[in-house]
Design an enzyme around this catalytic site. Structure first.
Site, mmCIF file in Angstrom:
data_model
loop_
_atom_site.group_PDB
_atom_site.id
_atom_site.type_symbol
_atom_site.label_atom_id
_atom_site.label_comp_id
_atom_site.label_asym_id
_atom_site.label_seq_id
_atom_site.Cartn_x
_atom_site.Cartn_y
_atom_site.Cartn_z
ATOM 1 N N THR A 177 0.852 -1.186 0.000
ATOM 2 C CA THR A 177 0.000 0.000 0.000
ATOM 3 C C THR A 177 0.890 1.240 0.000
ATOM 4 O O THR A 177 1.940 1.246 0.630
ATOM 5 C CB THR A 177 -0.858 0.017 1.282
ATOM 6 O OG1 THR A 177 -1.707 -1.117 1.258
ATOM 7 C CG2 THR A 177 -1.679 1.291 1.391
ATOM 8 N N ARG A 205 -13.864 -7.240 -0.205
ATOM 9 C CA ARG A 205 -13.190 -6.758 1.014
ATOM 10 C C ARG A 205 -12.648 -5.344 0.764
ATOM 11 O O ARG A 205 -11.966 -5.088 -0.216
ATOM 12 C CB ARG A 205 -12.061 -7.703 1.383
ATOM 13 C CG ARG A 205 -11.246 -7.288 2.636
ATOM 14 C CD ARG A 205 -10.002 -6.521 2.275
ATOM 15 N NE ARG A 205 -9.146 -6.275 3.438
ATOM 16 C CZ ARG A 205 -8.070 -5.495 3.400
ATOM 17 N NH1 ARG A 205 -7.722 -4.904 2.284
ATOM 18 N NH2 ARG A 205 -7.354 -5.313 4.478
ATOM 19 N N GLY A 207 -10.351 -2.331 2.597
ATOM 20 C CA GLY A 207 -9.410 -2.161 3.700
ATOM 21 C C GLY A 207 -9.315 -0.734 4.197
ATOM 22 O O GLY A 207 -10.090 0.149 3.797
ATOM 23 N N ASP A 208 -8.338 -0.530 5.051
ATOM 24 C CA ASP A 208 -8.198 0.760 5.728
ATOM 25 C C ASP A 208 -7.857 1.919 4.801
ATOM 26 O O ASP A 208 -8.088 3.075 5.147
ATOM 27 C CB ASP A 208 -7.133 0.657 6.824
ATOM 28 C CG ASP A 208 -5.746 0.346 6.259
ATOM 29 O OD1 ASP A 208 -5.656 -0.362 5.232
ATOM 30 O OD2 ASP A 208 -4.759 0.825 6.844
ATOM 31 N N THR A 228 0.136 1.663 6.275
ATOM 32 C CA THR A 228 0.257 0.547 5.338
ATOM 33 C C THR A 228 0.266 -0.724 6.178
ATOM 34 O O THR A 228 0.534 -0.680 7.372
ATOM 35 C CB THR A 228 1.563 0.622 4.528
ATOM 36 O OG1 THR A 228 2.657 0.656 5.443
ATOM 37 C CG2 THR A 228 1.611 1.856 3.656
ATOM 38 N N GLY A 229 -0.011 -1.844 5.530
ATOM 39 C CA GLY A 229 0.011 -3.104 6.263
ATOM 40 C C GLY A 229 -1.388 -3.600 6.558
ATOM 41 O O GLY A 229 -2.342 -3.252 5.857
ATOM 42 N N GLY A 231 -4.695 -3.832 7.206
ATOM 43 C CA GLY A 231 -5.728 -2.822 7.354
ATOM 44 C C GLY A 231 -6.780 -3.159 8.385
ATOM 45 O O GLY A 231 -7.371 -2.261 8.995
HETATM 46 N N1 GLY Z 1 -3.475 -1.433 4.216
HETATM 47 C C1 GLY Z 1 -3.997 -1.963 3.067
HETATM 48 C C2 GLY Z 1 -5.030 -2.955 3.238
HETATM 49 O O1 GLY Z 1 -5.151 -3.562 4.302
HETATM 50 O O2 GLY Z 1 -5.763 -3.182 2.312
#
Ligand code: GLY
Length: 315
Positions: A177, A205, A207-208, A228-229, A231
């Site tokens: 990300t 799905r 994500g964050d 990042t990481g 989420g």
């Molecule tokens: N941080 C990116 C995700 O979890 O999609």
């Protein structure tokens, strides 16, 4: 007024010079973030963002992206967007052209992109497709009906895809990300985030990266932050907003990132993978944190000739 600055997570170096050029010409933080992020989204060697991003469990690339402005906390995002190579621009269009909403997902996001003249493209490159198929083959199940003899092939395929998601969840290596945060000559700040998300994720799905407070938060009274990481952890931890709240309490950016990550790290999670954070203040101080030694983020000021790598503090 502070000097214009742009910072970004790992692999943002591909786009930061373009973003800084926008800032040097007097462009806005939002223009700079969009221009820089588009370069990253178009980078075919990056398999975690834009074209060439890794697909969901059904082999379809679904992208999430967001932008947030510090002066007004206006926010625009798209989630699970299919077929549009630059989700950061669609997120910006949500912010600017659909002020009654903040976030669009799935078919609605694609409808909005089409109505606003964005062009579609095939996002699954041969290389990403090969990576996905390799993972599916490892499950011992058929792909795209290759095993036609199996009467229950479709059911087994779906089950294998779900097993695959569970098996692959805590994947190794850094997440791809991309976070980019810019501060312009007028003192406006913008945080942008773009991703293809969790590799082989469950279809739909989000994500964050698309969620305010989780992967993206910007408040000019204190600063901007992005993650990042994994989420799911930053969504449960409200991590980007936590970082900015800690900045508001006077914590230095790297310390604020480390504390917010520590809070998310304490959450129970069977699919744990690393979470990273990055922050910038309205007076141009910056910092980042990660769970691993040797992690970096990139910075450019108006005097930079190329992105400089800075160490992230370690959780
Ligand atoms: N941080 C990116 C995700 O979890 O999609």
């Amino acid at each position: 007024m502070p000097e214009a600055v742009i910072i970004g997570s790992e692999r943002s170096e591909v786009g930061l010079p373009t973003g800084m050029e926008v800032l040097r010409r007097g462009g806005s933080a939002l223009d700079a973030v969009e221009a820089a992020m588009r370069c990253c989204e178009d980078n075919l060697t990056d398999h975690y963002v834009g074209t060439g991003g890794l697909p969901n469990a059904q082999g379809v690339v679904e992208l999430d992206a967001s932008v947030m402005l510090g002066s007004s906390r206006r926010f625009g995002s798209v989630g699970a967007l299919r077929g549009y190579p630059n989700p950061i621009s669609v997120a910006r269009a949500v912010l600017e052209k659909l002020p009654q909403h903040c976030m669009l997902v799935g078919e609605g996001a694609a409808l909005f992109a089409r109505e606003n003249g964005f062009s579609t493209a095939e996002l699954l490159t041969e290389e990403s497709r090969a990576l996905w198929r390799e993972q599916l083959r490892a499950s011992g199940e058929s792909v795209e009906g290759e095993n036609t003899a199996a009467l229950d092939g479709d059911r087994r395929y779906r089950s294998a895809a779900l097993d695959l998601i569970r098996r692959l969840a805590p994947h190794e290596g850094p997440w791809g990300t991309i976070n980019i945060i810019a501060l312009d000559a007028l003192g406006e700040m913008c945080v942008g985030v773009s991703t293809s998300g969790y590799p082989y994720k469950y279809p739909g799905r989000v994500g964050d990266s698309a969620v305010p407070g989780a992967g993206n938060w910007c408040d000019l009274r204190a600063g901007g932050a992005a993650c990042t990481g994994r989420g799911e952890l930053s969504m449960r931890g409200g991590t980007a907003r936590s970082v900015v709240e800690l900045l508001a309490l006077g914590r230095e950016p790297s310390e604020a990132c480390r504390s917010a990550l520590a809070e998310a790290d304490a959450l129970p999670d069977d699919f744990r993978a690393e979470l990273r954070a990055l922050a910038l203040t309205p007076d141009g101080r910056h910092g980042g944190a990660a769970g691993q030694q040797g992690s970096t983020y990139a910075v450019m000021t108006e005097r930079s000739t190329q992105p400089e790598l800075h160490p992230r503090s370690v959780l």
